[in-house]
Enzyme design. Structure first.
Site, PDB file in Angstrom:
ATOM      1  N   ASP A   1       0.851  -1.188   0.000  1.00 35.14           N
ATOM      2  CA  ASP A   1       0.000   0.000   0.000  1.00 35.14           C
ATOM      3  C   ASP A   1       0.889   1.241   0.000  1.00 35.14           C
ATOM      4  O   ASP A   1       1.829   1.337   0.787  1.00 35.14           O
ATOM      5  CB  ASP A   1      -0.901  -0.035   1.241  1.00 35.14           C
TER       6      ASP A   1
ATOM      7  N   ASP B   1      -1.588  -1.258  -3.951  1.00 33.28           N
ATOM      8  CA  ASP B   1      -1.906  -0.496  -5.163  1.00 33.28           C
ATOM      9  C   ASP B   1      -0.733  -0.503  -6.140  1.00 33.28           C
ATOM     10  O   ASP B   1       0.333  -1.057  -5.853  1.00 33.28           O
ATOM     11  CB  ASP B   1      -2.318   0.931  -4.799  1.00 33.28           C
TER      12      ASP B   1
ATOM     13  N   ASP C   1      -3.910 -10.289 -15.942  1.00 30.79           N
ATOM     14  CA  ASP C   1      -4.890 -11.352 -15.732  1.00 30.79           C
ATOM     15  C   ASP C   1      -6.082 -11.079 -16.648  1.00 30.79           C
ATOM     16  O   ASP C   1      -6.707 -10.018 -16.562  1.00 30.79           O
ATOM     17  CB  ASP C   1      -5.343 -11.367 -14.269  1.00 30.79           C
TER      18      ASP C   1
ATOM     19  N   ASP D   1      -7.820 -16.502 -16.895  1.00 34.57           N
ATOM     20  CA  ASP D   1      -8.594 -17.055 -15.788  1.00 34.57           C
ATOM     21  C   ASP D   1      -9.607 -18.076 -16.295  1.00 34.57           C
ATOM     22  O   ASP D   1     -10.339 -17.808 -17.253  1.00 34.57           O
ATOM     23  CB  ASP D   1      -9.313 -15.898 -15.087  1.00 34.57           C
TER      24      ASP D   1
ATOM     25  N   GLU E   1      -5.510 -20.930 -17.269  1.00 32.17           N
ATOM     26  CA  GLU E   1      -5.869 -21.678 -16.059  1.00 32.17           C
ATOM     27  C   GLU E   1      -6.892 -22.740 -16.420  1.00 32.17           C
ATOM     28  O   GLU E   1      -7.952 -22.431 -16.952  1.00 32.17           O
ATOM     29  CB  GLU E   1      -6.451 -20.734 -15.008  1.00 32.17           C
TER      30      GLU E   1
ATOM     31  N   HIS F   1      -2.985 -17.397  -5.719  1.00 32.25           N
ATOM     32  CA  HIS F   1      -3.955 -16.684  -4.887  1.00 32.25           C
ATOM     33  C   HIS F   1      -5.174 -17.532  -4.532  1.00 32.25           C
ATOM     34  O   HIS F   1      -5.975 -17.123  -3.683  1.00 32.25           O
ATOM     35  CB  HIS F   1      -4.424 -15.425  -5.614  1.00 32.25           C
ATOM     36  N   ASP F   2      -5.337 -18.682  -5.167  1.00 32.81           N
ATOM     37  CA  ASP F   2      -6.510 -19.534  -4.943  1.00 32.81           C
ATOM     38  C   ASP F   2      -6.240 -20.748  -4.060  1.00 32.81           C
ATOM     39  O   ASP F   2      -7.169 -21.482  -3.739  1.00 32.81           O
ATOM     40  CB  ASP F   2      -7.058 -20.039  -6.292  1.00 32.81           C
TER      41      ASP F   2
END
Length: 544
Positions: free
Chosen positions: A21, A29, A98, A199, A241, A315-316
């Site tokens: 951040d 960000d 992405d 994705d 993916e 991230h999953d």
């Protein structure tokens, strides 16, 4: 086989919300990423995969896009994005975006128009079916719990959402919609990005009436069309993916004629602790011999016929050091072990933020401390099935997606140096001892181990072996030991390691020379034998 730049690359995935951040609002960000580019350059990576930063209501942390041509205000502006591309380029780092085109946000203008009914020009951009508020079109389920169909009062029909009801599925049978997607992709590539991570791309060929959600019959036709309209004109990295990928269709995705994608993310190894026929959150044990079998299968079957992506984390999925290793006493050894196994294989390695310092799963006591839509939805669903809070939380601790999404741990100051404000998701409290600064200062840290692996892959005389060499497994039925050989052009590498805490003495099956890398400081070979301590893993060089 013509060599490609992305075969020799190392990719680092950034989950922007949790990376850095810069303005004190508690959300990572683009300016925060720019601030940390020198760190990534120090690590040695040359590609950043950036999870979505497009305009979005953030129902699924950016995987619900309302405008493909704008940046979400919490992440910055298009000017910030252009600066990131430029500053990364100065460090010879490419940005891979992405690409989320199986679905959009329900706030996307296309959907806002589509739900006005069949006469609207955007209606057919989405998947609609007849029914009544009390009668679903069929029994398709959402990956986030409940039905995959949501009643739209305005349209008087159901729309399909394989994920959240806030993420209506696009209808890839509509040619006009596909052309809009290709136009958008070209627009981003013109800005100078280095490619796309796609994705759930295996779901764009869905046939919901036949209950086919992945690997539909038109899937590869759509990808080939995308290649013709966009990708074949560019020298870019593309990775799709596909949770349903097999070695056979992976050869289609990554075939050497370049007509589809560079590579595919397959999850056969990642799903091995999920019991067959059981729900995702039903906890199962890892079959280590099966893990070796799956990894070796992908190495051997794609050799000279496709290209592998190599990953343990994203991230999953939960942190691998907690999932299949020991994140306590042997955390550092385990993290290095997983890194050595992965980076020693043929394919393009992916590092997920924090993996390079051994970040672990997190354990929040209250469900209210979690932010992931899948976790919150499934908590309610399993609670309705009679699961106790403690039983559900055991599954959340093991498999919840927020395990991977806690803020990056930069140092031991307040909020781990991630933000001066209130973080959007609570930090893992082990940041006081697990952080980047400690790893930079320790010559034997996990981070330094990753740097050496990347150097071996990119700069050393072993480069061609590590990137392109063939693969041969050893100790295939051993309950503890995983070993393989890579060989090309008279040079070779041999990786051997102990996946468990038990101590094992084994005879080396081949003649080796120097130890190029180990996760213990005093590893050695005596009379052709090596005693492997808990999680000890060695990488040897071999010269003919």
């Amino acid at each position: 086989m013509k060599k490609k730049w992305w075969q020799e690359s190392v990719v680092y995935q950034i989950y922007p919300r949790s990376f850095q951040d810069s303005n004190g609002d508690g959300i990572g960000d683009l300016q925060g990423i720019i601030k940390r580019l020198d760190y990534l350059n120090y690590l040695g990576i040359d590609v950043i995969w950036l999870s979505p930063v497009y305009e979005s209501p953030q129902a699924d942390n950016g995987y619900d896009i309302s405008n493909y041509y704008e940046i979400a205000p919490e992440f910055g502006s298009m000017k910030d994005m252009e600066q990131l591309i430029e500053e990364a380029g100065k460090r010879e780092i490419k940005i891979v975006m992405d690409l989320v085109v199986n679905h959009t946000s329900d706030e996307h203008p296309w959907f806002q128009e589509a739900k006005k009914g069949k006469t609207n020009q955007f209606y057919d951009y989405y998947v609609w079916r007849d029914g009544t508020p009390a009668e679903l079109p069929n029994q398709l389920k959402s990956s986030f719990g409940g039905s995959a169909w949501e009643w739209c009062e305005e349209a008087g029909q159901y729309y399909l959402h394989l994920y959240s009801k806030r993420q209506p599925d696009l209808n890839w049978e509509n040619r006009e919609m596909r052309q809009e997607i290709y136009k958008m992709m070209n627009w981003w590539l013109d800005k100078g990005i280095g490619g796309f991570r796609m994705d759930v791309i295996d779901k764009i060929g869905k046939i919901p009436d036949k209950l086919i959600v992945a690997n539909g019959p038109k899937l590869h036709d759509y990808i080939k069309e995308m290649n013709t309209e966009v990708l074949c004109r560019r020298d870019v990295l593309t990775v799709g993916e596909s949770w349903a990928a097999t070695t056979e269709n992976a050869k289609q995705y990554s075939n050497l004629d370049g007509s589809e994608l560079s590579m595919v993310f397959q999850f056969e190894h990642i799903k091995l602790d999920k019991e067959e026929g059981k729900a995702k959150w039903e906890l199962g044990e890892l079959d280590f011999i099966k893990l070796k079998e799956v990894l070796s299968k992908w190495q051997c079957e794609l050799d000279s016929r496709g290209w592998n992506s190599l990953f343990w984390n994203n991230h999953d999925v939960p942190r691998i050091v907690s999932r299949w290793g020991d994140d306590g006493r042997y955390r550092k050894e385990c993290a290095k072990m997983f890194a050595t196994y992965l980076h020693g294989m043929q394919g393009t390695p992916y590092i997920y933020q924090g993996e390079e310092i051994g970040m672990t799963n997190v354990r929040f006591d209250e469900i209210e401390d979690y932010r992931d839509i899948e976790t919150l939805n499934l908590y309610r669903e399993y609670q309705a099935l009679g699961w106790s809070h403690d039983k559900i939380m055991r599954s959340v601790y093991a498999k919840g997606r927020d395990n991977a999404r806690t803020p990056m741990q930069w140092n031991d100051t307040r909020n781990a140096g991630f933000t001066e404000g209130c973080p959007w998701l609570k930090l893992n409290q082990n940041y006081l001892t697990v952080h980047v600064q400690e790893n930079v200062e320790d010559a034997h840290s996990i981070l330094q181990h990753y740097r050496r692996l990347i150097w071996l892959r990119r700069e050393s005389k072993w480069k061609d072996v590590m990137v392109y060499g063939n693969y041969e497994p050893f100790f295939e039925k051993d309950a503890d030991v995983f070993a393989y050989k890579r060989e090309k052009g008279g040079k070779g590498m041999f990786v051997i390691g102990n996946f468990h805490e038990t101590r094992r003495t084994v005879e080396l099956p081949i003649s080796v020379s120097d130890i190029l890398l180990s996760n213990y400081e005093d590893s050695c070979v005596r009379e052709g034998k090596v005693t492997l301590r808990p999680y000890e893993t060695l990488l040897f060089g071999m010269e003919s």
